[in-house]
Structures are given as structure tokens and as C-alpha cells.
Design a protein around this motif. Structure first.
Motif, short mmCIF file in Angstrom:
data_model
loop_
_atom_site.label_atom_id
_atom_site.label_comp_id
_atom_site.label_asym_id
_atom_site.label_seq_id
_atom_site.Cartn_x
_atom_site.Cartn_y
_atom_site.Cartn_z
N THR A 1 0.83 -1.20 0.00
CA THR A 1 0.00 0.00 0.00
C THR A 1 0.86 1.26 0.00
O THR A 1 1.90 1.32 0.66
CB THR A 1 -0.92 0.00 1.23
N GLU A 2 0.39 2.26 -0.74
CA GLU A 2 1.04 3.57 -0.75
C GLU A 2 0.03 4.62 -0.28
O GLU A 2 -1.18 4.41 -0.37
CB GLU A 2 1.54 3.92 -2.16
N TYR A 3 0.54 5.75 0.22
CA TYR A 3 -0.38 6.80 0.68
C TYR A 3 0.25 8.17 0.53
O TYR A 3 1.47 8.30 0.44
CB TYR A 3 -0.80 6.54 2.13
N HIS A 4 -0.60 9.19 0.50
CA HIS A 4 -0.13 10.56 0.44
C HIS A 4 -1.19 11.48 1.05
O HIS A 4 -2.36 11.13 1.13
CB HIS A 4 0.19 10.99 -0.99
N LYS A 5 -0.74 12.65 1.47
CA LYS A 5 -1.66 13.61 2.11
C LYS A 5 -2.55 14.28 1.07
O LYS A 5 -2.10 14.59 -0.04
CB LYS A 5 -0.86 14.65 2.89
N ILE A 6 -3.80 14.49 1.44
CA ILE A 6 -4.75 15.19 0.57
C ILE A 6 -5.49 16.24 1.39
O ILE A 6 -5.42 16.25 2.63
CB ILE A 6 -5.78 14.20 -0.05
N GLY A 7 -6.20 17.12 0.71
CA GLY A 7 -7.06 18.06 1.42
C GLY A 7 -8.27 17.34 1.98
O GLY A 7 -8.83 16.45 1.34
N CYS A 8 -8.69 17.70 3.17
CA CYS A 8 -9.84 17.03 3.78
C CYS A 8 -11.14 17.49 3.13
O CYS A 8 -11.35 18.70 2.96
CB CYS A 8 -9.89 17.31 5.29
N PRO A 9 -12.00 16.56 2.76
CA PRO A 9 -13.29 16.95 2.18
C PRO A 9 -14.18 17.61 3.22
O PRO A 9 -14.07 17.35 4.42
CB PRO A 9 -13.87 15.61 1.71
N ALA A 10 -15.06 18.47 2.76
CA ALA A 10 -15.96 19.19 3.67
C ALA A 10 -17.15 18.30 4.01
O ALA A 10 -18.29 18.54 3.57
CB ALA A 10 -16.42 20.50 3.03
N ILE A 11 -16.87 17.24 4.78
CA ILE A 11 -17.92 16.30 5.19
C ILE A 11 -17.90 16.21 6.71
O ILE A 11 -16.96 15.64 7.29
CB ILE A 11 -17.70 14.90 4.59
N ALA A 12 -18.90 16.77 7.34
CA ALA A 12 -18.94 16.73 8.81
C ALA A 12 -19.19 15.31 9.30
O ALA A 12 -18.54 14.82 10.23
CB ALA A 12 -20.01 17.67 9.33
N THR A 13 -20.17 14.63 8.69
CA THR A 13 -20.50 13.26 9.09
C THR A 13 -20.48 12.38 7.85
O THR A 13 -21.48 12.27 7.13
CB THR A 13 -21.90 13.20 9.74
N PRO A 14 -19.35 11.77 7.55
CA PRO A 14 -19.24 10.95 6.34
C PRO A 14 -20.05 9.66 6.47
O PRO A 14 -20.37 9.22 7.59
CB PRO A 14 -17.74 10.64 6.26
N PRO A 15 -20.41 9.03 5.36
CA PRO A 15 -21.12 7.75 5.41
C PRO A 15 -20.25 6.68 6.06
O PRO A 15 -19.02 6.75 6.01
CB PRO A 15 -21.41 7.44 3.94
N VAL A 16 -20.90 5.72 6.66
CA VAL A 16 -20.18 4.63 7.33
C VAL A 16 -20.06 3.46 6.35
O VAL A 16 -21.06 2.98 5.83
CB VAL A 16 -20.91 4.17 8.60
N PRO A 17 -18.83 2.98 6.08
CA PRO A 17 -18.68 1.86 5.15
C PRO A 17 -19.23 0.57 5.75
O PRO A 17 -19.21 0.36 6.96
CB PRO A 17 -17.16 1.77 4.96
N SER A 18 -19.75 -0.29 4.90
CA SER A 18 -20.25 -1.59 5.35
C SER A 18 -19.54 -2.70 4.59
O SER A 18 -19.05 -2.48 3.47
CB SER A 18 -21.77 -1.70 5.14
N ALA A 19 -19.48 -3.86 5.18
CA ALA A 19 -18.75 -4.99 4.59
C ALA A 19 -19.71 -6.12 4.25
O ALA A 19 -20.33 -6.70 5.14
CB ALA A 19 -17.67 -5.48 5.56
N SER A 20 -19.84 -6.42 2.97
CA SER A 20 -20.62 -7.59 2.57
C SER A 20 -19.83 -8.85 2.94
O SER A 20 -18.59 -8.85 2.88
CB SER A 20 -20.88 -7.57 1.06
N PRO A 21 -20.52 -9.92 3.33
CA PRO A 21 -19.81 -11.14 3.72
C PRO A 21 -18.93 -11.67 2.59
O PRO A 21 -19.31 -11.63 1.41
CB PRO A 21 -20.94 -12.12 4.05
N VAL A 22 -17.76 -12.14 2.94
CA VAL A 22 -16.85 -12.76 1.98
C VAL A 22 -17.30 -14.19 1.74
O VAL A 22 -17.68 -14.90 2.67
CB VAL A 22 -15.41 -12.74 2.51
#
Length: 252
Positions: free
Chosen positions: A134-155
Motif C-alpha cells: 500500500t502507498e499513501y499521500h496527504k490530501i485536502g480534507c473533504p468538507a464532510i462533517a458526518t461521512p457515510p459509514v462503510p459496510s462490509a458484505s460477507p466474503v
């Protein structure tokens, strides 16, 4: 002589300040908060690590990004966006927000400067690809006070009674009906079925290749069924995989 004495006195004071921190004031809380955010971002990148499973970005965000407050409630880690998946040449991206609050802390011992209160919010984008680190880098934070919560479908996995199902299919099968009998026992998409009759022995391998999950079983001429072991390395990409070859042509 006075100049020499004054210089010596200043040197001694400088050394004392270096040793004790006297007169330098508390550390800046905002700076500390930014450092903590950067450290937590690097730690999450290490956790994502090397990818060896096909997964949606949302599944990864739901299952691998820490939930709730971290570091005694002072750091909140929140996924704020995701897209793609780790399969083939595709990439999954996950944007994560690190919100850090540092409380004021007074010096407690000689040499301890303490720190002022401060806070920082930093966002990073993680790029994940199958069979890559995995690689990563800094980005500007989106203007989202309460972002959606991710959900996981069963594998997809083999059913809990997979061994019993396969044994039952083998017991009633003939060389001509073997393939159909085993497939009827495991009709789900994504579950692989491989069968063969080898020197009078019925052989079946059933698995979920994407998850390196496999059951290898035979039925001997006397009607007895037996589950066989194998080297798990053979389930990795480029090897035999979940196939009857694990029995008929095992690696040397």
C-alpha cells in the motif's frame, strides 16, 4: 577578565537551558497534534500492508480502518471516501481523516516542558493494489462533517457443512455422475469444483480460490471417503490451486 567571566557565565546558562528546558516554554500543542496525525497515518499504511486478496475498497474501509477513538480518546480515525477494488490491475482508494486533540499538559519533572493545548486534522489517501504494498499521500480534507459509514458484505466461504456435503456426494456418485453430484452439492457462484476418476478412486476438490480455501477428498474402491491434506502453498496464484492435481499429481 570581565569579558571572559561573562562569556563563561553565558555558556553555563546555555548549557543549563539545554539540559533543563528552563525558559523555553511549553511545547506547541498544534505541532504535537500534527505529528501524531502523521504517525497514525503511517501506522495505518503499515497495517494495510501487502494485499493478497480481492476486496472492495468499502470492505477494506469497514474492516481494517480502526473504529472509534484511538490513543486514549485523543485521535479519531474516520474513513471519508472509498472507491475501486483490489483485483487484477485495478486499484482501491480509501481516504481517511485523522482528527487529533492534544490537551494541555503542565511540566511534571525537571526537564519536562509540558505542552499547550492544540489540535490538528489531516487527511490521507491510501492506494491499494493486488500483490502490491500500500502507498499513501496527504490530501485536502473533504468538507464532510458526518461521512457515510462503510459496510462490509460477507466474503464468500465454503459452507460450514462442506466436508459432510462432499462426503455425501462422493458416497452416492459413480464415475459418470461424479462431476454433476459434486456441483449439485455446491451450486454457489464462486465455489470451484474439480473432479476425476483416478485408478478406480473418485477424487474431488472443492474450494473458493479467491480465499485460498479448499477441501480435497477421495472415495476408495471399497466406498470409504477420506479428506486429504496438502501443502497450502499450492493454493497460491501460479501453483496447482484447488484441483484434483493435489492428489493425482502432487508437487515433489
Amino acid at each position: 577578565m570581565r569579558t571572559t567571566a561573562l562569556g563563561l557565565t553565558c555558556a553555563m546558562m546555555t548549557a543549563a537551558v539545554a539540559l533543563t528546558g528552563c525558559g523555553t516554554g511549553p511545547l506547541d500543542g498544534g505541532s504535537l497534534a500534527r505529528d501524531i496525525a502523521e504517525q497514525e497515518a503511517a501506522r495505518l499504511n503499515d497495517k494495510f500492508g501487502h494485499r493478497d486478496r480481492v476486496r472492495d475498497a468499502e470492505y477494506i474501509a469497514a474492516t481494517e480502518v480502526p473504529k472509534g477513538a484511538q490513543t486514549d480518546g485523543e485521535t479519531h480515525i474516520t474513513p471519508v471516501g472509498w472507491s475501486g477494488r483490489t483485483t487484477g490491475d485495478e486499484k482501491a482508494t480509501i481516504d481517511v481523516r485523522f482528527a487529533v486533540t492534544v490537551p494541555e499538559r503542565h511540566a511534571a519533572t525537571l526537564g519536562d516542558r509540558g505542552n499547550s493545548a492544540g489540535s490538528a486534522t489531516r487527511c490521507y489517501r491510501y492506494v491499494l493494489q493486488l500483490y502490491r504494498y500500500t502507498e499513501y499521500h496527504k490530501i485536502g480534507c473533504p468538507a464532510i462533517a458526518t461521512p457515510p459509514v462503510p459496510s462490509a458484505s460477507p466474503v464468500l466461504t465454503l459452507p460450514g457443512d462442506a466436508t459432510d456435503r462432499l462426503a455425501a456426494a462422493l458416497r452416492t456418485a459413480t464415475p459418470d455422475t461424479l462431476s454433476g453430484a459434486v456441483r449439485a452439492a455446491f451450486p454457489q457462484d464462486g465455489i470451484s469444483v474439480d473432479t476425476v476418476t483416478h485408478e478406480g478412486i473418485l477424487v474431488a476438490a472443492v474450494g473458493v480460490p479467491a480465499e485460498r480455501d479448499c477441501i480435497l477428498m477421495i472415495r476408495t474402491a471399497d466406498g470409504a471417503t477420506k479428506q486429504l491434506g496438502y501443502d497450502p502453498v499450492q493454493l497460491e496464484p501460479g501453483e496447482l490451486g484447488c484441483s484434483v492435481g493435489l492428489y493425482t499429481n502432487p508437487p515433489r
